[in-house]
Design a protein around this motif. Structure first.
Motif, mmCIF file in Angstrom:
data_model
loop_
_atom_site.group_PDB
_atom_site.id
_atom_site.type_symbol
_atom_site.label_atom_id
_atom_site.label_comp_id
_atom_site.label_asym_id
_atom_site.label_seq_id
_atom_site.Cartn_x
_atom_site.Cartn_y
_atom_site.Cartn_z
ATOM 1 N N LEU A 191 0.897 -1.270 -0.048
ATOM 2 C CA LEU A 191 -0.100 -0.074 -0.043
ATOM 3 C C LEU A 191 0.810 1.249 -0.181
ATOM 4 O O LEU A 191 0.440 2.248 -0.724
ATOM 5 C CB LEU A 191 -0.926 -0.068 1.360
ATOM 6 C CG LEU A 191 -1.967 -1.320 1.292
ATOM 7 C CD1 LEU A 191 -2.757 -1.127 2.583
ATOM 8 C CD2 LEU A 191 -3.027 -1.087 0.174
ATOM 9 N N ALA A 192 1.937 1.353 0.722
ATOM 10 C CA ALA A 192 2.992 2.259 0.726
ATOM 11 C C ALA A 192 3.392 2.661 -0.736
ATOM 12 O O ALA A 192 3.554 3.868 -1.005
ATOM 13 C CB ALA A 192 3.811 2.099 1.966
ATOM 14 N N GLY A 196 3.138 6.070 -2.621
ATOM 15 C CA GLY A 196 4.433 6.987 -2.527
ATOM 16 C C GLY A 196 5.085 7.405 -1.069
ATOM 17 O O GLY A 196 5.322 8.516 -0.789
ATOM 18 N N THR A 197 4.977 6.573 -0.177
ATOM 19 C CA THR A 197 5.413 6.789 1.060
ATOM 20 C C THR A 197 6.157 5.595 1.726
ATOM 21 O O THR A 197 6.309 4.562 0.832
ATOM 22 C CB THR A 197 4.498 7.255 1.821
ATOM 23 O OG1 THR A 197 4.770 7.625 3.350
ATOM 24 C CG2 THR A 197 3.458 6.089 2.333
ATOM 25 N N SER A 198 6.675 5.519 2.881
ATOM 26 C CA SER A 198 7.466 4.543 3.563
ATOM 27 C C SER A 198 6.105 3.588 4.329
ATOM 28 O O SER A 198 5.267 4.211 4.573
ATOM 29 C CB SER A 198 8.381 5.077 4.739
ATOM 30 O OG SER A 198 7.628 5.546 5.658
ATOM 31 N N ARG A 199 6.843 2.096 4.581
ATOM 32 C CA ARG A 199 5.813 1.458 5.173
ATOM 33 C C ARG A 199 5.340 1.985 6.604
ATOM 34 O O ARG A 199 4.181 1.930 6.995
ATOM 35 C CB ARG A 199 6.309 -0.027 5.256
ATOM 36 C CG ARG A 199 5.611 -1.111 5.953
ATOM 37 C CD ARG A 199 6.343 -2.256 6.046
ATOM 38 N NE ARG A 199 7.660 -2.198 7.335
ATOM 39 C CZ ARG A 199 7.318 -2.141 8.438
ATOM 40 N NH1 ARG A 199 6.229 -1.972 9.079
ATOM 41 N NH2 ARG A 199 8.205 -1.929 9.263
ATOM 42 N N GLU A 200 6.041 2.882 7.144
ATOM 43 C CA GLU A 200 6.134 3.080 8.673
ATOM 44 C C GLU A 200 5.006 4.215 8.740
ATOM 45 O O GLU A 200 4.153 4.143 9.481
ATOM 46 C CB GLU A 200 7.528 3.251 9.467
ATOM 47 C CG GLU A 200 8.395 1.985 9.653
ATOM 48 C CD GLU A 200 9.231 1.929 8.354
ATOM 49 O OE1 GLU A 200 9.067 2.785 7.443
ATOM 50 O OE2 GLU A 200 9.869 1.004 8.453
ATOM 51 N N ALA A 202 2.737 4.855 6.267
ATOM 52 C CA ALA A 202 1.588 4.227 5.741
ATOM 53 C C ALA A 202 0.801 3.345 6.928
ATOM 54 O O ALA A 202 -0.288 3.549 7.129
ATOM 55 C CB ALA A 202 1.805 3.356 4.525
ATOM 56 N N THR A 203 1.675 2.814 7.605
ATOM 57 C CA THR A 203 1.157 1.963 8.986
ATOM 58 C C THR A 203 0.610 2.896 9.863
ATOM 59 O O THR A 203 -0.781 2.635 10.437
ATOM 60 C CB THR A 203 2.093 1.020 9.498
ATOM 61 O OG1 THR A 203 2.535 -0.075 8.832
ATOM 62 C CG2 THR A 203 1.446 0.311 10.746
ATOM 63 N N GLN A 204 1.089 4.195 10.299
ATOM 64 C CA GLN A 204 0.519 5.146 10.934
ATOM 65 C C GLN A 204 -0.828 5.804 10.344
ATOM 66 O O GLN A 204 -1.659 5.917 11.273
ATOM 67 C CB GLN A 204 1.424 6.087 11.194
ATOM 68 C CG GLN A 204 2.497 6.006 11.920
ATOM 69 C CD GLN A 204 3.827 6.918 12.033
ATOM 70 O OE1 GLN A 204 3.402 8.113 11.472
ATOM 71 N NE2 GLN A 204 4.959 6.786 12.462
ATOM 72 N N ALA A 205 -0.843 6.024 8.981
ATOM 73 C CA ALA A 205 -2.143 6.445 8.609
ATOM 74 C C ALA A 205 -3.159 5.650 8.614
ATOM 75 O O ALA A 205 -4.308 5.956 8.922
ATOM 76 C CB ALA A 205 -1.912 6.800 7.193
ATOM 77 N N LEU A 206 -2.768 4.259 8.165
ATOM 78 C CA LEU A 206 -4.016 3.211 8.383
ATOM 79 C C LEU A 206 -4.429 3.058 9.744
ATOM 80 O O LEU A 206 -5.684 3.045 10.119
ATOM 81 C CB LEU A 206 -3.285 1.625 7.862
ATOM 82 C CG LEU A 206 -2.837 1.540 6.601
ATOM 83 C CD1 LEU A 206 -2.218 0.426 6.114
ATOM 84 C CD2 LEU A 206 -4.372 1.702 5.557
ATOM 85 N N ASN A 207 -3.565 3.295 10.711
ATOM 86 C CA ASN A 207 -4.038 3.178 12.052
ATOM 87 C C ASN A 207 -4.966 4.093 12.479
ATOM 88 O O ASN A 207 -5.949 4.271 13.150
ATOM 89 C CB ASN A 207 -2.937 3.059 13.109
ATOM 90 C CG ASN A 207 -2.286 1.750 13.194
ATOM 91 O OD1 ASN A 207 -2.772 0.720 12.904
ATOM 92 N ND2 ASN A 207 -0.775 1.690 13.571
ATOM 93 N N GLU A 208 -4.660 5.484 11.866
ATOM 94 C CA GLU A 208 -5.687 6.550 12.109
ATOM 95 C C GLU A 208 -7.135 6.121 11.430
ATOM 96 O O GLU A 208 -7.995 6.436 12.347
ATOM 97 C CB GLU A 208 -5.204 7.754 11.278
ATOM 98 C CG GLU A 208 -4.065 8.302 11.863
ATOM 99 C CD GLU A 208 -3.610 9.810 11.066
ATOM 100 O OE1 GLU A 208 -4.309 10.072 10.378
ATOM 101 O OE2 GLU A 208 -2.324 10.061 11.222
ATOM 102 N N LEU A 209 -7.366 5.875 10.351
ATOM 103 C CA LEU A 209 -8.452 5.132 9.756
ATOM 104 C C LEU A 209 -9.084 4.105 10.603
ATOM 105 O O LEU A 209 -10.179 4.073 10.700
ATOM 106 C CB LEU A 209 -8.291 4.693 8.229
ATOM 107 C CG LEU A 209 -7.719 5.914 7.331
ATOM 108 C CD1 LEU A 209 -7.328 5.029 5.999
ATOM 109 C CD2 LEU A 209 -8.734 6.771 7.081
#
Length: 237
Positions: A191-192, A196-200, A202-209
């Motif tokens: 997904l990252a 266009g971003t890093s895995r870490e 992306a994981t933070q943004a997914l946790n927000e959702l």
């Protein structure tokens, strides 16, 4: 195909019929009659490659068009700092390697098999002959390229204007458009790379959702719990 280790699909008494049935399902050949499909079949060869196999790469001469029969292929670029950015995902029935169609001497991206994949390959010379014989193939290819250009423009707009969380929400909505509202088979790193971003990050943004109650996250699985709420996030800039 660049990789000489690509292994031809095993012989089968009905191999020609199987290939013709597949070719009839490819969008660019759907207007052709059964007799015309026989001519297309004679101009293609089929082979199977394993995951991780590079089918074409930057600065490689562009002489082939690939039609994906089964499996999945990713088209991506690598930034100067080594980050990979997914340009598009090729699903069965789609074509790639279209630089050969546009008169470009070299590819500008990587094409990599994500899973075991079977492809039909057409040389540029044979493709030009087929388009001359059956102009509807050229029309279909132009339509497909126009759709890809529109999708690429939307992707660039998202990268330029949307926050990471909004980009991820947009991606999840697009990938979960099926009946079960689920994104399956992709890691956080996958997904990252698509946004266009890093895995870490992306994981933070997914946790927000997830914390907002919009999605549920499992192993290589994301379930959409609140589609309207996710759409509201996706539309935010």
């Amino acid at each position: 195909m660049r990789d000489s280790r690509a292994r031809p699909a095993g012989p089968h008494p009905d191999a020609g019929a199987v290939k013709r049935r597949y070719l009839q399902q490819v969008e660019v050949f759907q207007d052709l009659s059964e007799t015309q499909i026989y001519e297309v079949e004679r101009s293609t060869r089929m082979s199977t490659v394993g995951p991780g196999r590079i089918l074409h790469q930057p600065d490689e001469k562009s002489e082939m068009l690939f039609l994906l029969k089964s499996g999945r292929v990713q088209i991506y670029r690598i930034s100067p700092d080594g980050k990979r950015f997914i340009v598009s995902n090729i699903e069965p029935g789609m074509f790639f390697g279209e630089m050969a169609l546009l008169g470009q001497a070299m590819h500008d991206s990587f094409a990599e098999a994500v899973t075991d994949s079977t492809v039909c390959v057409i040389s540029r010379r044979d493709l030009e002959y087929l388009i001359g014989r059956f102009p509807t193939i050229g029309v279909r290819i132009m339509q497909a390229l126009a759709d890809r250009l529109s999708e690429a423009e939307s992707q660039l707009e998202d990268l330029a204007l949307k926050s990471l969380t909004a980009r991820l929400a947009t991606l999840i909505l697009r990938l979960s458009s099926g009946a079960n509202g689920r994104v399956a088979g992709l890691t956080h790193n996958d997904l990252a790379e698509r946004v266009g971003t890093s895995r870490e990050t992306a994981t933070q943004a997914l946790n927000e959702l997830k914390n907002a109650g919009l999605i549920a996250i499992g192993r290589k699985r994301i379930d959409v719990l609140d589609r309207q709420g996710l759409e509201d996030v996706a539309e935010a800039y």
